[in-house]
Design a protein around this motif. Structure first.
Motif, PDB file in Angstrom:
ATOM      1  N   ARG A 148       0.163 -89.120   3.844  1.00 11.93           N
ATOM      2  CA  ARG A 148       0.355 -89.713   5.174  1.00 11.93           C
ATOM      3  C   ARG A 148      -0.932 -90.365   5.681  1.00 11.93           C
ATOM      4  O   ARG A 148      -0.916 -91.480   6.190  1.00 11.93           O
ATOM      5  CB  ARG A 148       0.854 -88.667   6.156  1.00 11.93           C
ATOM      6  CG  ARG A 148       2.279 -88.253   5.867  1.00 11.93           C
ATOM      7  CD  ARG A 148       2.912 -87.498   7.030  1.00 11.93           C
ATOM      8  NE  ARG A 148       4.266 -87.133   6.708  1.00 11.93           N
ATOM      9  CZ  ARG A 148       5.305 -87.969   6.722  1.00 11.93           C
ATOM     10  NH1 ARG A 148       5.131 -89.211   7.055  1.00 11.93           N
ATOM     11  NH2 ARG A 148       6.513 -87.547   6.392  1.00 11.93           N
ATOM     12  N   ALA A 149      -2.053 -89.669   5.545  1.00 19.85           N
ATOM     13  CA  ALA A 149      -3.334 -90.229   5.988  1.00 19.85           C
ATOM     14  C   ALA A 149      -3.705 -91.444   5.143  1.00 19.85           C
ATOM     15  O   ALA A 149      -4.176 -92.460   5.676  1.00 19.85           O
ATOM     16  CB  ALA A 149      -4.425 -89.169   5.926  1.00 19.85           C
ATOM     17  N   PHE A 150      -3.479 -91.344   3.839  1.00 22.34           N
ATOM     18  CA  PHE A 150      -3.788 -92.470   2.960  1.00 22.34           C
ATOM     19  C   PHE A 150      -2.911 -93.668   3.302  1.00 22.34           C
ATOM     20  O   PHE A 150      -3.392 -94.798   3.412  1.00 22.34           O
ATOM     21  CB  PHE A 150      -3.612 -92.074   1.495  1.00 22.34           C
ATOM     22  CG  PHE A 150      -3.885 -93.191   0.537  1.00 22.34           C
ATOM     23  CD1 PHE A 150      -5.167 -93.676   0.362  1.00 22.34           C
ATOM     24  CD2 PHE A 150      -2.851 -93.777  -0.177  1.00 22.34           C
ATOM     25  CE1 PHE A 150      -5.434 -94.720  -0.522  1.00 22.34           C
ATOM     26  CE2 PHE A 150      -3.094 -94.819  -1.058  1.00 22.34           C
ATOM     27  CZ  PHE A 150      -4.386 -95.289  -1.228  1.00 22.34           C
ATOM     28  N   GLY A 151      -1.616 -93.430   3.491  1.00 16.89           N
ATOM     29  CA  GLY A 151      -0.706 -94.511   3.850  1.00 16.89           C
ATOM     30  C   GLY A 151      -1.102 -95.177   5.154  1.00 16.89           C
ATOM     31  O   GLY A 151      -1.083 -96.407   5.272  1.00 16.89           O
ATOM     32  N   ALA A 152      -1.466 -94.370   6.142  1.00 20.60           N
ATOM     33  CA  ALA A 152      -1.900 -94.928   7.434  1.00 20.60           C
ATOM     34  C   ALA A 152      -3.156 -95.769   7.271  1.00 20.60           C
ATOM     35  O   ALA A 152      -3.286 -96.842   7.875  1.00 20.60           O
ATOM     36  CB  ALA A 152      -2.124 -93.805   8.440  1.00 20.60           C
ATOM     37  N   ALA A 153      -4.087 -95.302   6.438  1.00 20.63           N
ATOM     38  CA  ALA A 153      -5.329 -96.052   6.208  1.00 20.63           C
ATOM     39  C   ALA A 153      -5.050 -97.359   5.481  1.00 20.63           C
ATOM     40  O   ALA A 153      -5.613 -98.406   5.827  1.00 20.63           O
ATOM     41  CB  ALA A 153      -6.321 -95.194   5.418  1.00 20.63           C
ATOM     42  N   VAL A 154      -4.175 -97.324   4.486  1.00 19.87           N
ATOM     43  CA  VAL A 154      -3.801 -98.534   3.748  1.00 19.87           C
ATOM     44  C   VAL A 154      -3.144 -99.533   4.704  1.00 19.87           C
ATOM     45  O   VAL A 154      -3.455-100.717   4.692  1.00 19.87           O
ATOM     46  CB  VAL A 154      -2.855 -98.182   2.573  1.00 19.87           C
ATOM     47  CG1 VAL A 154      -2.128 -99.405   2.041  1.00 19.87           C
ATOM     48  CG2 VAL A 154      -3.631 -97.500   1.467  1.00 19.87           C
ATOM     49  N   ASP A 155      -2.245 -99.042   5.544  1.00 20.42           N
ATOM     50  CA  ASP A 155      -1.566 -99.902   6.502  1.00 20.42           C
ATOM     51  C   ASP A 155      -2.560-100.531   7.481  1.00 20.42           C
ATOM     52  O   ASP A 155      -2.516-101.735   7.737  1.00 20.42           O
ATOM     53  CB  ASP A 155      -0.517 -99.086   7.256  1.00 20.42           C
ATOM     54  CG  ASP A 155       0.605 -99.945   7.786  1.00 20.42           C
ATOM     55  OD1 ASP A 155       1.483-100.322   6.990  1.00 20.42           O
ATOM     56  OD2 ASP A 155       0.586-100.237   8.999  1.00 20.42           O
TER      57      ASP A 155
END
Length: 102
Positions: free
Chosen positions: A4-11
């Motif tokens: 979730r944190a990685f996805g948010a950062a990528v986004d």
């Protein structure tokens, strides 16, 4: 380990990078169609979506292989996305190794 944190950062990175080139490409994404696919991927469960370079390729982050398969299946059920191809890949937790043979 935190999808979730990685996805948010990528986004977040994708949006920031897109804003940098918005004047040249007409918005955060290279085309309206790419933006629509990104929105559909998020609605289908992607934790984050990013455009590669100038597009039209997108990468979507999900928790695992099963979620990736569900995301692709959900998008492919929509006739709007029949022409969109998908490849499921996973990240590596270690760097690449190279050997030199002489």
């Amino acid at each position: 380990a935190d999808a979730r944190a990685f996805g948010a950062a990528v986004d977040r990175f994708g949006r920031m990078a897109g804003e940098t080139f918005a004047g040249e490409q007409g918005g955060i994404y290279a085309r309206d169609r790419v933006e629509s696919v990104a929105a559909a991927a998020r609605a289908a469960g992607a934790l984050g979506v990013v455009q590669s370079s100038w597009g039209p390729t997108l990468a979507a982050v999900v928790e695992d292989q099963g979620k990736a398969e569900q995301l692709v299946a959900r998008l492919q059920r929509d006739p709007s996305w029949l022409d969109v191809s998908a490849t499921i890949a996973c990240g590596r937790s270690n760097g690449a190794a190279a050997t030199v043979e002489v």
